[in-house]
Design a protein around this motif. Structure first.
Motif, PDB file in Angstrom:
ATOM      1  N   ASN A  10      27.518  48.693  48.312  1.00  0.00           N
ATOM      2  CA  ASN A  10      26.475  47.781  48.797  1.00  0.00           C
ATOM      3  C   ASN A  10      25.581  47.277  47.672  1.00  0.00           C
ATOM      4  OD1 ASN A  10      27.265  47.978  51.502  1.00  0.00           O
ATOM      5  ND2 ASN A  10      26.054  49.827  51.820  1.00  0.00           N
ATOM      6  N   THR A  11      25.512  48.020  46.579  1.00  0.00           N
ATOM      7  CA  THR A  11      24.638  47.620  45.474  1.00  0.00           C
ATOM      8  C   THR A  11      25.245  46.524  44.608  1.00  0.00           C
ATOM      9  OG1 THR A  11      25.573  49.421  44.139  1.00  0.00           O
ATOM     10  CG2 THR A  11      23.571  49.893  45.399  1.00  0.00           C
ATOM     11  N   TRP A  12      26.509  46.203  44.801  1.00  0.00           N
ATOM     12  CA  TRP A  12      27.143  45.169  43.992  1.00  0.00           C
ATOM     13  C   TRP A  12      26.729  43.786  44.457  1.00  0.00           C
ATOM     14  CZ3 TRP A  12      32.934  47.050  43.691  1.00  0.00           C
ATOM     15  CH2 TRP A  12      32.983  48.242  42.959  1.00  0.00           C
ATOM     16  N   PRO A  13      26.740  42.817  43.539  1.00  0.00           N
ATOM     17  CA  PRO A  13      26.476  41.431  43.964  1.00  0.00           C
ATOM     18  C   PRO A  13      27.571  40.928  44.890  1.00  0.00           C
ATOM     19  CG  PRO A  13      26.271  41.677  41.571  1.00  0.00           C
ATOM     20  CD  PRO A  13      26.898  42.933  42.077  1.00  0.00           C
ATOM     21  N   ARG A  14      27.209  39.960  45.690  1.00  0.00           N
ATOM     22  CA  ARG A  14      28.190  39.380  46.598  1.00  0.00           C
ATOM     23  C   ARG A  14      29.289  38.686  45.798  1.00  0.00           C
ATOM     24  NH1 ARG A  14      28.108  38.030  51.983  1.00  0.00           N
ATOM     25  NH2 ARG A  14      25.916  38.647  52.092  1.00  0.00           N
ATOM     26  N   TYR A  15      30.523  38.954  46.189  1.00  0.00           N
ATOM     27  CA  TYR A  15      31.654  38.417  45.441  1.00  0.00           C
ATOM     28  C   TYR A  15      31.905  36.966  45.817  1.00  0.00           C
ATOM     29  CZ  TYR A  15      36.392  37.748  43.693  1.00  0.00           C
ATOM     30  OH  TYR A  15      37.493  37.265  43.046  1.00  0.00           O
ATOM     31  N   SER A  16      32.213  36.181  44.797  1.00  0.00           N
ATOM     32  CA  SER A  16      32.638  34.797  44.987  1.00  0.00           C
ATOM     33  C   SER A  16      33.776  34.522  44.022  1.00  0.00           C
ATOM     34  CB  SER A  16      31.478  33.822  44.755  1.00  0.00           C
ATOM     35  OG  SER A  16      30.974  33.959  43.436  1.00  0.00           O
ATOM     36  N   LYS A  17      34.429  33.425  44.193  1.00  0.00           N
ATOM     37  CA  LYS A  17      35.575  33.088  43.348  1.00  0.00           C
ATOM     38  C   LYS A  17      35.156  33.047  41.880  1.00  0.00           C
ATOM     39  CE  LYS A  17      38.706  32.504  46.558  1.00  0.00           C
ATOM     40  NZ  LYS A  17      39.934  33.335  46.631  1.00  0.00           N
ATOM     41  N   THR A  18      35.904  33.780  41.056  1.00  0.00           N
ATOM     42  CA  THR A  18      35.563  33.873  39.637  1.00  0.00           C
ATOM     43  C   THR A  18      36.358  32.922  38.767  1.00  0.00           C
ATOM     44  OG1 THR A  18      37.186  35.646  39.322  1.00  0.00           O
ATOM     45  CG2 THR A  18      34.932  36.297  39.888  1.00  0.00           C
ATOM     46  N   GLY A  19      37.454  32.413  39.249  1.00  0.00           N
ATOM     47  CA  GLY A  19      38.308  31.563  38.432  1.00  0.00           C
ATOM     48  C   GLY A  19      39.527  32.275  37.900  1.00  0.00           C
ATOM     49  N   ILE A  20      39.784  33.519  38.354  1.00  0.00           N
ATOM     50  CA  ILE A  20      40.985  34.260  37.970  1.00  0.00           C
ATOM     51  C   ILE A  20      41.967  34.220  39.131  1.00  0.00           C
ATOM     52  CG2 ILE A  20      41.919  36.469  37.219  1.00  0.00           C
ATOM     53  CD1 ILE A  20      39.299  37.193  36.079  1.00  0.00           C
ATOM     54  N   THR A  21      43.210  33.904  38.835  1.00  0.00           N
ATOM     55  CA  THR A  21      44.268  33.928  39.829  1.00  0.00           C
ATOM     56  C   THR A  21      45.482  34.632  39.238  1.00  0.00           C
ATOM     57  OG1 THR A  21      45.080  31.755  39.117  1.00  0.00           O
ATOM     58  CG2 THR A  21      43.499  31.804  40.953  1.00  0.00           C
ATOM     59  N   MET A  22      46.407  34.999  40.097  1.00  0.00           N
ATOM     60  CA  MET A  22      47.655  35.623  39.675  1.00  0.00           C
ATOM     61  C   MET A  22      48.822  34.762  40.141  1.00  0.00           C
ATOM     62  SD  MET A  22      49.264  39.384  40.607  1.00  0.00           S
ATOM     63  CE  MET A  22      48.238  40.330  39.509  1.00  0.00           C
ATOM     64  N   GLN A  23      49.764  34.552  39.257  1.00  0.00           N
ATOM     65  CA  GLN A  23      50.922  33.732  39.560  1.00  0.00           C
ATOM     66  C   GLN A  23      52.200  34.553  39.397  1.00  0.00           C
ATOM     67  OE1 GLN A  23      50.656  30.723  40.795  1.00  0.00           O
ATOM     68  NE2 GLN A  23      48.431  30.645  40.504  1.00  0.00           N
ATOM     69  N   LEU A  24      53.182  34.253  40.242  1.00  0.00           N
ATOM     70  CA  LEU A  24      54.501  34.858  40.131  1.00  0.00           C
ATOM     71  C   LEU A  24      55.354  34.010  39.198  1.00  0.00           C
ATOM     72  CD1 LEU A  24      56.693  36.888  40.997  1.00  0.00           C
ATOM     73  CD2 LEU A  24      57.140  35.414  42.972  1.00  0.00           C
ATOM     74  N   LEU A  25      55.776  34.583  38.073  1.00  0.00           N
ATOM     75  CA  LEU A  25      56.558  33.837  37.095  1.00  0.00           C
ATOM     76  C   LEU A  25      58.019  33.747  37.503  1.00  0.00           C
ATOM     77  CD1 LEU A  25      55.031  35.218  33.768  1.00  0.00           C
ATOM     78  CD2 LEU A  25      54.468  33.110  34.988  1.00  0.00           C
ATOM     79  N   ASP A  26      58.670  34.889  37.698  1.00  0.00           N
ATOM     80  CA  ASP A  26      60.062  34.890  38.105  1.00  0.00           C
ATOM     81  C   ASP A  26      60.418  36.268  38.633  1.00  0.00           C
ATOM     82  OD1 ASP A  26      59.992  36.341  35.820  1.00  0.00           O
ATOM     83  OD2 ASP A  26      61.527  35.221  34.745  1.00  0.00           O
TER      84      ASP A  26
END
Length: 646
Positions: free
Chosen positions: A183-199
């Motif tokens: 509960n003490t953490w800041p509210r999460y929002s999109k950071t700009g990190i994503t994960m992609q499947l290469l192959d």
């Protein structure tokens, strides 16, 4: 009609309760007991039989439940007319005994998660026996939560305490496997990190993290903050971007050096939470078939956050959870092992008493990874076999086989790495006898003659695992094997000759070790730096200790795959005057020449530029003088005090 009406009501009321709370089926007979008109201890059993009769009559349709329905038809006329009152009393009953029901659910949570995760795989037994159908690096979700391990040690009530009501009220966080949001953490929002499947190749999926443009800009600011050598700049950056991963990793190291272990651990958990929120939908933590390439800088934060997190877990007293995270790191890149967790997984297996996993890892990987050539596996595997031989619940045949393997492997380890014995005994505060202390095979010459790379491996193992060898039973088991090795060395036994010529080399064993361990790979240096074992850190070569090591990316690979580069910072002109350099040393943002562009406009342009430079100089001087504050000496207007008393 009366019978059919009662049949419909008996079927509707349990269905209505099951929609409200499905696992509370044990309380339904109690609620009917509070509503019935008949008093007596056998009423609960009669209600259960009436419900079973109603369900049987509707399912079969052959009239077998008519007798039980006739018995109950005149016992529950009032309960069918008050469904709302019955539901209310059921909740009151639950509130009165809710604590007992919740504790039972907490005790059964491990078995429930086992059945939910993968019913096709056999569960792991308490003794650490892993079935053949389970992959070697299979990760269990329930073992990633340190609270589950602590609950096994101390009980659910001692671990959770008053946290359970607060966790129900928290609505905005996502449920994660790697860490529990706070509960003490800041509210999460999109950071700009994503994960992609290469192959996908041969059933193995290759993923990569990607940084979007806005995250790249934050990353550039972070690099500027690191170069400033001021942690406050990283704190300011985290205030604006609370889930920037590299900032969290770097600031965690700063907090740890300042002995703020709780804040350091919290920052690592927040970094893991940020990365897990960016997972690809098909990325699996448990399958052992998902890969990440450490050569890409975007992927390194995940490796480092997992490693730092497992180190905190091990210090916290959760070796089983730390072992599961170690298996997870190894499964991400088992071929290259960029953080060299193979130097750590044996220690965690012994601490977690997962002896069978360690022996299975050694048996399956020895043929293609030569694990016996690492001092930690050479000594830890026979120790695991010794502990298995001491388990009385095992059959006598298995125990005798474990004793034989332990004896054979520990003798081979002492022959291959004689320089481990004396430092190990010294750390365990054990004085060897005169024969062992004076023999040249285990003496000082064995330590001096070994290469620096082998010295790093042996120092790392002794400094990390010496506490496991302090057990008097272990020392009593080790002593006769040491004397047996000395006898074999003096007699030039075939096992000693085999160890000397294992690499088909005619040089002595000490010289062969020099050839085999000339220099350590970069991942071993990286592991030693992250482990912070002073015995091994002191043995690092000069080319490693002379270069700066950053906590967010220690010793990056030489063949890194860079997807984006940091823009070049504007360089200052080299023909600046001494006055300009002097004011720049006082005011780094001052630029006497500014954005001069010699367009060939003649002397008028040069005079204008000179005036602008002088004006900037005067403005910089005014700012500097305005920021100078003189502290007045303290004034003692009333040295004797006012004489007032409270």
């Amino acid at each position: 009609p009366g019978l059919s009406l009662q049949l419909v009501l008996c079927l509707q009321i349990p269905a209505e309760e099951s929609e409200d709370e499905l696992p509370a089926g044990e309380e339904r007979p109690d609620t009917r007991l509070s509503e019935g008109d008949t008093a007596g201890g056998n009423q609960e059993g009669s209600k259960d039989r009436s419900k079973e009769g109603a369900v049987t009559e509707e399912t079969d349709g052959d009239g077998h439940g008519e007798g039980q329905e006739a018995e109950q038809s005149d016992r529950t006329p009032a309960s069918s007319n008050k469904p709302r009152k019955k539901k209310k009393k059921r909740k009151t009953k639950k509130n009165a005994a809710g604590e007992t029901v919740e504790d039972n659910d907490l005790e059964d949570i491990d078995s429930l998660l086992e059945r939910i995760e993968d019913p096709g795989l056999a569960p792991q037994s308490q003794g650490g026996i892993i079935t053949d159908s389970r992959p070697l690096l299979y990760v269990e979700h329930r073992n990633l939560n340190p609270e589950n391990e602590l609950k096994r040690y101390f009980g659910a009530r001692a671990v959770l305490g008053d946290q359970r009501p607060r966790q129900r009220q928290r609505q905005y966080v996502r449920s994660m496997w790697l860490t529990a949001p706070k509960n003490t953490w800041p509210r999460y929002s999109k950071t700009g990190i994503t994960m992609q499947l290469l192959d996908t190749r041969r059933g193995v999926q290759h993923f990569t993290f990607e940084h979007h443009r806005e995250y790249q800009q934050v990353q550039f600011k972070f690099l500027d903050a690191v170069e400033s050598m001021d942690p406050n700049n990283i704190v300011l950056l985290l205030q604006m971007n609370p889930y920037h991963v590299d900032s969290l990793l770097q600031l965690s190291d700063v907090c740890r050096m300042q002995e703020d272990q709780e804040m350091a651990r919290d920052l690592i958990e927040r970094a893991l939470y940020s990365l897990e929120c960016a997972f690809h939908p098909v990325f699996s933590l448990t399958s052992g078939a998902c890969r990440l390439d450490y050569r890409q800088p975007e992927n390194r934060a995940f490796f480092l956050a997992l490693f730092k997190h497992l180190m905190f877990l091990e210090k916290r007293g959760c070796p089983r959870t730390a072992l599961e995270f170690c298996k997870l790191i190894l499964s991400l890149d088992p071929e290259n092992d960029p953080l060299c967790v193979l130097l750590l997984i044996d220690f965690l297996s012994l601490r977690a008493r997962e002896y069978t996993f360690l022996t299975r890892l050694f048996q399956e990987w020895e043929s293609h990874r030569n694990l016996s050539q690492l001092p930690n596996f050479a000594f830890s595997v026979p120790l695991a076999y010794f502990f298995l031989s001491q388990q009385e619940e095992r059959p006598e045949l298995e125990r005798s086989q474990a004793r034989e393997r332990a004896a054979r492997l520990i003798q081979l380890a002492l022959i291959m790495f004689p320089s481990v014995l004396m430092p190990l005994l010294d750390h365990c505060s054990v004085q060897p006898d005169a024969r062992v202390a004076s023999h040249p095979f285990f003496g000082l010459n064995a330590q001096i003659s070994q290469s620096p790379a082998l010295n790093q491996l042996t120092s790392l193992y002794v400094g990390r695992t010496h506490a496991l060898w302090k057990d008097p039973a272990v020392m009593a088991w080790l002593e006769p094997h040491v004397h047996e090795v000395l006898r074999m060395v003096e007699a030039q036994d075939a096992l000693v000759q085999e160890a000397e010529h294992k690499a088909h080399c005619s040089v002595p064993c000490s010289q062969q070790r020099k050839i085999r361990y000339q220099s350590a790979p970069r991942n071993i240096y990286r592991h030693i730096i992250l482990s912070e074992m002073k015995e091994a850190t002191a043995a690092l070569p000069l080319e490693v200790t002379s270069q700066p090591v950053m906590g967010f990316d220690p010793l990056p690979p030489l063949d890194s795959i860079v997807s984006y580069t940091r823009p070049e910072r504007t360089s200052h002109p080299s023909n600046e005057s001494s006055l300009s350099l002097f004011f720049r040393s006082l005011l780094p943002n001052f630029n006497l020449q500014g954005d001069l562009r010699h367009d060939g406009d003649g002397e008028a342009r040069a005079a204008q530029d000179l005036n602008q430079g002088v004006n900037r100089l005067m403005a910089a001087m005014r700012d500097m003088l305005a920021n100078i504050q003189f502290q007045e000496p303290p004034r003692d207007d009333n040295p004797e005090g006012d004489g007032d008393w409270d």
